[in-house]
Design a protein around this motif. Structure first.
Motif, PDB file in Angstrom:
ATOM      1  N   ALA A   8       0.826  -1.204   0.000  1.00 58.76           N
ATOM      2  CA  ALA A   8       0.000   0.000   0.000  1.00 58.76           C
ATOM      3  C   ALA A   8       0.863   1.258   0.000  1.00 58.76           C
ATOM      4  O   ALA A   8       0.571   2.230  -0.706  1.00 58.76           O
ATOM      5  CB  ALA A   8      -0.931   0.000   1.209  1.00 58.76           C
ATOM      6  N   THR A   9       1.939   1.250   0.756  1.00 60.16           N
ATOM      7  CA  THR A   9       2.837   2.410   0.803  1.00 60.16           C
ATOM      8  C   THR A   9       3.482   2.653  -0.554  1.00 60.16           C
ATOM      9  O   THR A   9       3.588   3.800  -1.011  1.00 60.16           O
ATOM     10  CB  THR A   9       3.921   2.201   1.870  1.00 60.16           C
ATOM     11  OG1 THR A   9       3.296   2.012   3.152  1.00 60.16           O
ATOM     12  CG2 THR A   9       4.840   3.410   1.944  1.00 60.16           C
ATOM     13  N   ARG A  10       3.908   1.589  -1.226  1.00 61.86           N
ATOM     14  CA  ARG A  10       4.512   1.741  -2.563  1.00 61.86           C
ATOM     15  C   ARG A  10       3.498   2.302  -3.552  1.00 61.86           C
ATOM     16  O   ARG A  10       3.824   3.169  -4.373  1.00 61.86           O
ATOM     17  CB  ARG A  10       5.044   0.400  -3.050  1.00 61.86           C
ATOM     18  CG  ARG A  10       6.347  -0.042  -2.397  1.00 61.86           C
ATOM     19  CD  ARG A  10       6.991  -1.173  -3.175  1.00 61.86           C
ATOM     20  NE  ARG A  10       6.135  -2.355  -3.225  1.00 61.86           N
ATOM     21  CZ  ARG A  10       6.165  -3.333  -2.328  1.00 61.86           C
ATOM     22  NH1 ARG A  10       7.019  -3.254  -1.299  1.00 61.86           N
ATOM     23  NH2 ARG A  10       5.376  -4.369  -2.431  1.00 61.86           N
ATOM     24  N   LEU A  11       2.274   1.799  -3.490  1.00 65.03           N
ATOM     25  CA  LEU A  11       1.228   2.285  -4.396  1.00 65.03           C
ATOM     26  C   LEU A  11       0.956   3.768  -4.170  1.00 65.03           C
ATOM     27  O   LEU A  11       0.884   4.556  -5.125  1.00 65.03           O
ATOM     28  CB  LEU A  11      -0.054   1.480  -4.173  1.00 65.03           C
ATOM     29  CG  LEU A  11      -1.298   1.935  -4.953  1.00 65.03           C
ATOM     30  CD1 LEU A  11      -1.071   1.795  -6.445  1.00 65.03           C
ATOM     31  CD2 LEU A  11      -2.515   1.137  -4.518  1.00 65.03           C
ATOM     32  N   LEU A  12       0.825   4.166  -2.914  1.00 67.27           N
ATOM     33  CA  LEU A  12       0.557   5.562  -2.604  1.00 67.27           C
ATOM     34  C   LEU A  12       1.728   6.459  -2.974  1.00 67.27           C
ATOM     35  O   LEU A  12       1.537   7.579  -3.469  1.00 67.27           O
ATOM     36  CB  LEU A  12       0.232   5.700  -1.117  1.00 67.27           C
ATOM     37  CG  LEU A  12      -1.079   5.043  -0.660  1.00 67.27           C
ATOM     38  CD1 LEU A  12      -1.174   5.052   0.855  1.00 67.27           C
ATOM     39  CD2 LEU A  12      -2.280   5.737  -1.279  1.00 67.27           C
ATOM     40  N   ALA A  13       2.953   5.983  -2.745  1.00 65.83           N
ATOM     41  CA  ALA A  13       4.137   6.772  -3.092  1.00 65.83           C
ATOM     42  C   ALA A  13       4.236   6.973  -4.596  1.00 65.83           C
ATOM     43  O   ALA A  13       4.567   8.070  -5.076  1.00 65.83           O
ATOM     44  CB  ALA A  13       5.392   6.088  -2.562  1.00 65.83           C
ATOM     45  N   ALA A  14       3.943   5.931  -5.360  1.00 71.76           N
ATOM     46  CA  ALA A  14       3.991   6.034  -6.823  1.00 71.76           C
ATOM     47  C   ALA A  14       2.944   7.021  -7.325  1.00 71.76           C
ATOM     48  O   ALA A  14       3.202   7.826  -8.228  1.00 71.76           O
ATOM     49  CB  ALA A  14       3.776   4.655  -7.452  1.00 71.76           C
ATOM     50  N   GLU A  15       1.760   6.976  -6.735  1.00 72.99           N
ATOM     51  CA  GLU A  15       0.698   7.890  -7.156  1.00 72.99           C
ATOM     52  C   GLU A  15       1.020   9.325  -6.753  1.00 72.99           C
ATOM     53  O   GLU A  15       0.749  10.268  -7.512  1.00 72.99           O
ATOM     54  CB  GLU A  15      -0.632   7.455  -6.545  1.00 72.99           C
ATOM     55  CG  GLU A  15      -1.823   8.273  -7.002  1.00 72.99           C
ATOM     56  CD  GLU A  15      -2.019   8.242  -8.506  1.00 72.99           C
ATOM     57  OE1 GLU A  15      -2.439   9.273  -9.068  1.00 72.99           O
ATOM     58  OE2 GLU A  15      -1.748   7.187  -9.131  1.00 72.99           O
ATOM     59  N   TYR A  16       1.611   9.505  -5.588  1.00 77.27           N
ATOM     60  CA  TYR A  16       2.014  10.841  -5.145  1.00 77.27           C
ATOM     61  C   TYR A  16       3.045  11.436  -6.100  1.00 77.27           C
ATOM     62  O   TYR A  16       2.988  12.626  -6.437  1.00 77.27           O
ATOM     63  CB  TYR A  16       2.575  10.762  -3.726  1.00 77.27           C
ATOM     64  CG  TYR A  16       3.052  12.068  -3.153  1.00 77.27           C
ATOM     65  CD1 TYR A  16       2.166  13.115  -2.909  1.00 77.27           C
ATOM     66  CD2 TYR A  16       4.394  12.251  -2.824  1.00 77.27           C
ATOM     67  CE1 TYR A  16       2.598  14.314  -2.368  1.00 77.27           C
ATOM     68  CE2 TYR A  16       4.831  13.448  -2.280  1.00 77.27           C
ATOM     69  CZ  TYR A  16       3.938  14.476  -2.055  1.00 77.27           C
ATOM     70  OH  TYR A  16       4.384  15.667  -1.507  1.00 77.27           O
ATOM     71  N   ALA A  17       3.972  10.597  -6.552  1.00 74.49           N
ATOM     72  CA  ALA A  17       4.998  11.055  -7.491  1.00 74.49           C
ATOM     73  C   ALA A  17       4.378  11.492  -8.818  1.00 74.49           C
ATOM     74  O   ALA A  17       4.898  12.390  -9.493  1.00 74.49           O
ATOM     75  CB  ALA A  17       6.023   9.948  -7.732  1.00 74.49           C
ATOM     76  N   LYS A  18       3.267  10.872  -9.207  1.00 74.86           N
ATOM     77  CA  LYS A  18       2.573  11.268 -10.437  1.00 74.86           C
ATOM     78  C   LYS A  18       1.685  12.494 -10.207  1.00 74.86           C
ATOM     79  O   LYS A  18       1.477  13.294 -11.128  1.00 74.86           O
ATOM     80  CB  LYS A  18       1.714  10.114 -10.948  1.00 74.86           C
ATOM     81  CG  LYS A  18       2.501   8.885 -11.363  1.00 74.86           C
ATOM     82  CD  LYS A  18       1.564   7.747 -11.741  1.00 74.86           C
ATOM     83  CE  LYS A  18       2.328   6.478 -12.076  1.00 74.86           C
ATOM     84  NZ  LYS A  18       1.411   5.347 -12.386  1.00 74.86           N
ATOM     85  N   PHE A  19       1.168  12.617  -8.987  1.00 74.08           N
ATOM     86  CA  PHE A  19       0.286  13.740  -8.674  1.00 74.08           C
ATOM     87  C   PHE A  19       1.037  15.071  -8.686  1.00 74.08           C
ATOM     88  O   PHE A  19       0.503  16.084  -9.161  1.00 74.08           O
ATOM     89  CB  PHE A  19      -0.365  13.521  -7.306  1.00 74.08           C
ATOM     90  CG  PHE A  19      -0.980  14.763  -6.726  1.00 74.08           C
ATOM     91  CD1 PHE A  19      -2.111  15.329  -7.300  1.00 74.08           C
ATOM     92  CD2 PHE A  19      -0.423  15.373  -5.606  1.00 74.08           C
ATOM     93  CE1 PHE A  19      -2.676  16.489  -6.770  1.00 74.08           C
ATOM     94  CE2 PHE A  19      -0.981  16.522  -5.077  1.00 74.08           C
ATOM     95  CZ  PHE A  19      -2.114  17.083  -5.659  1.00 74.08           C
ATOM     96  N   LEU A  20       2.260  15.103  -8.182  1.00 71.16           N
ATOM     97  CA  LEU A  20       3.002  16.362  -8.076  1.00 71.16           C
ATOM     98  C   LEU A  20       3.157  17.071  -9.420  1.00 71.16           C
ATOM     99  O   LEU A  20       2.846  18.266  -9.529  1.00 71.16           O
ATOM    100  CB  LEU A  20       4.360  16.118  -7.421  1.00 71.16           C
ATOM    101  CG  LEU A  20       4.323  15.740  -5.931  1.00 71.16           C
ATOM    102  CD1 LEU A  20       5.733  15.484  -5.416  1.00 71.16           C
ATOM    103  CD2 LEU A  20       3.634  16.819  -5.106  1.00 71.16           C
ATOM    104  N   PRO A  21       3.626  16.397 -10.487  1.00 68.67           N
ATOM    105  CA  PRO A  21       3.708  17.103 -11.773  1.00 68.67           C
ATOM    106  C   PRO A  21       2.347  17.469 -12.343  1.00 68.67           C
ATOM    107  O   PRO A  21       2.221  18.494 -13.021  1.00 68.67           O
ATOM    108  CB  PRO A  21       4.451  16.109 -12.681  1.00 68.67           C
ATOM    109  CG  PRO A  21       4.348  14.793 -12.015  1.00 68.67           C
ATOM    110  CD  PRO A  21       4.255  15.070 -10.551  1.00 68.67           C
ATOM    111  N   ALA A  22       1.326  16.658 -12.066  1.00 65.96           N
ATOM    112  CA  ALA A  22      -0.024  16.998 -12.534  1.00 65.96           C
ATOM    113  C   ALA A  22      -0.499  18.286 -11.871  1.00 65.96           C
ATOM    114  O   ALA A  22      -1.083  19.167 -12.523  1.00 65.96           O
ATOM    115  CB  ALA A  22      -0.988  15.852 -12.240  1.00 65.96           C
TER     116      ALA A  22
END
Length: 213
Positions: free
Chosen positions: A171-185
């Motif tokens: 779950a932490t990896r999934l959330l971290a990956a999504e956070y990394a995509k959210f920042l540039p968006a």
């Protein structure tokens, strides 16, 4: 020497800020939202899980929107299989569900939704996607449709909903990956707003409750 300390301090501060932002992000997207019975012109669901489609279909059946767009449909998925996943009757599915096959990612979802909303003259949409995907989805949709009001309706995947995210590595990896995509968006949205006349896209802060099944 002072310059070196300054650079180290700046890098450290930036890392701490990003880490703090991640904790806020993860806590926000794993928290169950308050129940709100809201309606809109239309409903859009961004594909990625069967639960998203069935929940969006439930909103349509409840009269929460006039039509439903399923955006980002796999080209191999036909109408019969999607109708089965949705749980809708053939009459409702045939009259009120539109399938979008063009989108390959969230940016594509936003472009596909923009064309659909414009075609029907919709200016208020309920957005259905996974809770962790919602912030990035809203950023991309708001950038593509600055004059459309967006009402988030997040769906929580079972694996995240029933766990404390920081105690579960997956779950932490999934959330971290999504956070990394959210920042540039989010950065793209800020830049787009800064380069164009102010258009106050409205995003309803809280949506209906995450489904229990």
């Amino acid at each position: 020497m002072s310059l070196r300390r300054f650079l180290i301090g700046s890098v450290g501060g930036a890392i701490a800020l990003v880490a703090f932002g991640f904790v806020l992000f993860a806590n926000a997207v794993t928290r169950e939202p308050e129940l709100q019975n809201v309606s809109a012109d239309g409903i859009v669901v961004l594909t990625g899980g069967q639960t998203r489609i069935s929940e969006a279909a439930r909103l349509l059946e409840d009269g929460r929107g006039k039509r439903l767009l399923i955006s980002g449909v796999n080209p191999k998925a036909g109408r019969p299989s999607l109708m089965r996943i949705s749980g809708l009757s053939e009459d409702i599915f045939s009259c009120c569900v539109d399938l979008g096959y063009a989108a390959l990612n969230t940016v594509g979802n936003a472009a596909e939704t923009q064309r659909w909303a414009e075609a029907f003259g919709y200016d208020r949409l309920i957005v259905v996607t996974a809770a962790y995907h919602m912030p990035r989805s809203l950023a991309e949709l708001a950038r593509a449709m600055p004059n459309v009001e967006l009402v988030p309706h997040p769906v929580a995947p079972e694996g995240i909903r029933r766990k404390v995210w920081w105690l579960d590595a997956a779950a932490t990896r999934l959330l971290a990956a999504e956070y990394a995509k959210f920042l540039p968006a989010a950065a793209r949205l800020v830049v787009a707003r800064g380069m164009s006349p102010w258009q106050p896209t409205a995003v309803t802060a809280s949506s209906s409750a995450i489904p229990k099944s």
